[in-house]
Motif scaffolding. Structure first.
Motif, PDB file in Angstrom:
ATOM      1  N   GLU A 107     -27.570  -9.116 -57.418  1.00 39.65           N
ATOM      2  CA  GLU A 107     -27.716 -10.693 -57.089  1.00 39.65           C
ATOM      3  C   GLU A 107     -28.333 -11.873 -57.914  1.00 39.65           C
ATOM      4  N   ALA A 108     -27.742 -12.787 -57.432  1.00 38.58           N
ATOM      5  CA  ALA A 108     -27.744 -14.090 -58.740  1.00 38.58           C
ATOM      6  C   ALA A 108     -27.007 -15.122 -58.305  1.00 38.58           C
ATOM      7  N   THR A 109     -27.389 -16.053 -58.746  1.00 36.12           N
ATOM      8  CA  THR A 109     -27.052 -17.891 -57.791  1.00 36.12           C
ATOM      9  C   THR A 109     -26.966 -18.527 -59.127  1.00 36.12           C
ATOM     10  N   MET A 110     -26.141 -19.700 -58.811  1.00 38.82           N
ATOM     11  CA  MET A 110     -26.020 -21.405 -59.190  1.00 38.82           C
ATOM     12  C   MET A 110     -25.802 -22.265 -58.575  1.00 38.82           C
ATOM     13  N   GLU A 111     -26.359 -23.275 -59.410  1.00 40.51           N
ATOM     14  CA  GLU A 111     -26.371 -25.030 -58.974  1.00 40.51           C
ATOM     15  C   GLU A 111     -25.043 -25.052 -59.730  1.00 40.51           C
ATOM     16  N   ARG A 112     -24.228 -25.681 -59.381  1.00 38.47           N
ATOM     17  CA  ARG A 112     -23.180 -26.519 -60.736  1.00 38.47           C
ATOM     18  C   ARG A 112     -23.084 -28.287 -59.858  1.00 38.47           C
ATOM     19  N   ILE A 113     -23.792 -29.354 -60.947  1.00 38.83           N
ATOM     20  CA  ILE A 113     -23.301 -30.626 -60.152  1.00 38.83           C
ATOM     21  C   ILE A 113     -22.941 -31.236 -61.293  1.00 38.83           C
ATOM     22  N   THR A 114     -21.268 -32.269 -60.687  1.00 35.23           N
ATOM     23  CA  THR A 114     -20.732 -32.515 -61.342  1.00 35.23           C
ATOM     24  C   THR A 114     -20.737 -34.212 -60.459  1.00 35.23           C
ATOM     25  N   SER A 115     -19.982 -35.096 -61.313  1.00 33.12           N
ATOM     26  CA  SER A 115     -19.575 -36.128 -60.590  1.00 33.12           C
ATOM     27  C   SER A 115     -18.721 -36.198 -59.593  1.00 33.12           C
ATOM     28  N   GLU A 116     -18.147 -34.793 -59.566  1.00 29.59           N
ATOM     29  CA  GLU A 116     -16.918 -34.298 -58.368  1.00 29.59           C
ATOM     30  C   GLU A 116     -17.039 -33.838 -57.029  1.00 29.59           C
ATOM     31  N   SER A 117     -18.732 -33.047 -57.581  1.00 32.97           N
ATOM     32  CA  SER A 117     -18.934 -31.823 -56.263  1.00 32.97           C
ATOM     33  C   SER A 117     -20.458 -31.887 -57.253  1.00 32.97           C
ATOM     34  N   THR A 118     -21.321 -30.713 -55.729  1.00 33.58           N
ATOM     35  CA  THR A 118     -21.918 -30.382 -55.352  1.00 33.58           C
ATOM     36  C   THR A 118     -21.947 -29.371 -54.836  1.00 33.58           C
ATOM     37  N   VAL A 119     -22.414 -27.366 -55.624  1.00 35.25           N
ATOM     38  CA  VAL A 119     -22.255 -26.022 -55.418  1.00 35.25           C
ATOM     39  C   VAL A 119     -22.881 -25.430 -55.725  1.00 35.25           C
ATOM     40  N   ASN A 120     -23.667 -24.857 -54.751  1.00 34.71           N
ATOM     41  CA  ASN A 120     -24.472 -23.788 -54.657  1.00 34.71           C
ATOM     42  C   ASN A 120     -24.533 -22.907 -54.059  1.00 34.71           C
ATOM     43  N   VAL A 121     -24.371 -21.368 -54.987  1.00 34.78           N
ATOM     44  CA  VAL A 121     -23.777 -20.136 -54.345  1.00 34.78           C
ATOM     45  C   VAL A 121     -24.655 -18.977 -54.706  1.00 34.78           C
ATOM     46  N   THR A 122     -24.457 -18.203 -54.357  1.00 40.06           N
ATOM     47  CA  THR A 122     -25.817 -17.103 -54.233  1.00 40.06           C
ATOM     48  C   THR A 122     -24.858 -15.702 -53.693  1.00 40.06           C
ATOM     49  N   ILE A 123     -24.935 -14.741 -54.588  1.00 37.42           N
ATOM     50  CA  ILE A 123     -23.683 -13.297 -54.246  1.00 37.42           C
ATOM     51  C   ILE A 123     -25.486 -12.599 -54.575  1.00 37.42           C
ATOM     52  N   LYS A 124     -25.304 -10.859 -53.114  1.00 36.92           N
ATOM     53  CA  LYS A 124     -25.426 -10.426 -53.545  1.00 36.92           C
ATOM     54  C   LYS A 124     -24.589  -9.353 -53.275  1.00 36.92           C
ATOM     55  N   LEU A 125     -24.595  -8.211 -54.298  1.00 38.45           N
ATOM     56  CA  LEU A 125     -22.823  -7.580 -54.560  1.00 38.45           C
ATOM     57  C   LEU A 125     -23.409  -6.808 -53.542  1.00 38.45           C
ATOM     58  N   ASP A 126     -24.430  -5.575 -53.077  1.00 45.67           N
ATOM     59  CA  ASP A 126     -25.034  -4.406 -51.982  1.00 45.67           C
ATOM     60  C   ASP A 126     -25.882  -5.218 -50.962  1.00 45.67           C
ATOM     61  N   GLY A 127     -24.820  -6.477 -50.562  1.00 43.97           N
ATOM     62  CA  GLY A 127     -24.733  -6.414 -48.894  1.00 43.97           C
ATOM     63  C   GLY A 127     -23.869  -6.218 -47.824  1.00 43.97           C
ATOM     64  N   THR A 128     -24.289  -6.927 -47.176  1.00 43.53           N
ATOM     65  CA  THR A 128     -23.435  -6.342 -45.554  1.00 43.53           C
ATOM     66  C   THR A 128     -22.310  -7.005 -45.589  1.00 43.53           C
ATOM     67  N   GLY A 129     -22.215  -7.820 -45.887  1.00 45.24           N
ATOM     68  CA  GLY A 129     -21.150  -8.502 -45.687  1.00 45.24           C
ATOM     69  C   GLY A 129     -21.603 -10.416 -45.076  1.00 45.24           C
ATOM     70  N   LYS A 130     -22.618 -10.075 -45.535  1.00 45.09           N
ATOM     71  CA  LYS A 130     -23.288 -11.944 -44.373  1.00 45.09           C
ATOM     72  C   LYS A 130     -22.679 -12.954 -45.005  1.00 45.09           C
ATOM     73  N   ALA A 131     -22.293 -13.994 -44.303  1.00 46.66           N
ATOM     74  CA  ALA A 131     -21.607 -15.337 -45.133  1.00 46.66           C
ATOM     75  C   ALA A 131     -22.844 -16.520 -44.100  1.00 46.66           C
ATOM     76  N   ASP A 132     -22.783 -17.313 -45.126  1.00 39.52           N
ATOM     77  CA  ASP A 132     -23.119 -18.541 -44.519  1.00 39.52           C
ATOM     78  C   ASP A 132     -22.217 -19.825 -46.040  1.00 39.52           C
ATOM     79  N   ILE A 133     -21.075 -20.054 -45.618  1.00 41.07           N
ATOM     80  CA  ILE A 133     -20.221 -21.066 -46.182  1.00 41.07           C
ATOM     81  C   ILE A 133     -20.213 -21.853 -45.217  1.00 41.07           C
TER      82      ILE A 133
END
Length: 206
Positions: free
Chosen positions: A10-36
């Motif tokens: 399970e990992a996470t990352m925040e990526r911020i540039t002058s064009e966008s702000t993106v936060n992503v978290t992934i749990k590989l051993d999940g159940t297919g839950k999505a909050d997008i």
């Protein structure tokens, strides 16, 4: 800006540039839950399908200069998704490594084959001429499909082959590709009981 582990596969990352702000978290051993939420509705739909059919739990919160074009937000989300996926995989001990799926959606049919090799490469073929110009859902241009796959694969470090075998409806053509990718990834990330704690490579590293 780099992804970090927050749990087992399970990992996470925040990526911020002058064009966008993106936060992503992934749990590989999940159940297919999505909050997008990327502010690009059709892209949200595709990423939700990716989570559901890969059985990864994926949370994505992104916004950017969509008043100019959705390109930056879509691309930066795919980049971040790839980095987080790669980090969540760790050293890839005991994984199946290869995955493939052929998925229909009504008249459309797509095949995806992945190798979690650590060597990024993309082959994307078969979309009908003109698909790249379609505006799907009022925001997502058909040409972005390939760009998403490229951005994700290069940052995830995977070899990715996607072929559209047939299709007519632009929405269906994109969606069956995302679902095929999801199912191929689901197979590739699964632990292989026979592999045990071994890294599935003759080099001893992936």
């Amino acid at each position: 800006m780099s992804a970090k582990l927050i749990g087992t596969r399970e990992a996470t990352m925040e990526r911020i540039t002058s064009e966008s702000t993106v936060n992503v978290t992934i749990k590989l051993d999940g159940t297919g839950k999505a909050d997008i939420s990327t502010t690009v509705p059709f892209y949200d739909h595709m990423l939700t399908s990716l989570a559901r059919h890969s059985l990864m739990d994926i949370t994505i919160k992104a916004h950017g200069d969509t008043d100019i074009d959705v390109h930056h937000t879509v691309e930066d989300t795919a980049i971040t998704l790839g980095e987080v996926f790669k980090t969540a995989l760790g050293d890839k001990r005991g994984i199946t490594r290869f995955g493939q799926a052929t998925i229909p959606l009504d008249e459309a049919l797509a095949r995806c084959i992945v190798d979690l090799s650590g060597r990024p490469y993309v082959v994307h073929e078969g979309e009908p001429e003109g698909q790249q110009y379609h505006l799907i859902g009022g925001h997502f241009t058909g040409s972005m499909t390939r760009h998403v796959f490229e951005s994700f694969a290069y940052h995830a470090g995977i070899c990715l082959h996607i072929d559209v075998l047939r299709g007519r409806d632009p929405h269906h053509i994109v969606e069956c590709q995302f679902k095929a990718l999801a199912r191929a990834l689901r197979q590739a990330i699964e632990p292989d009981d026979r592999m045990g704690d071994i890294i599935p490579s003759t080099k001893g590293a992936l």
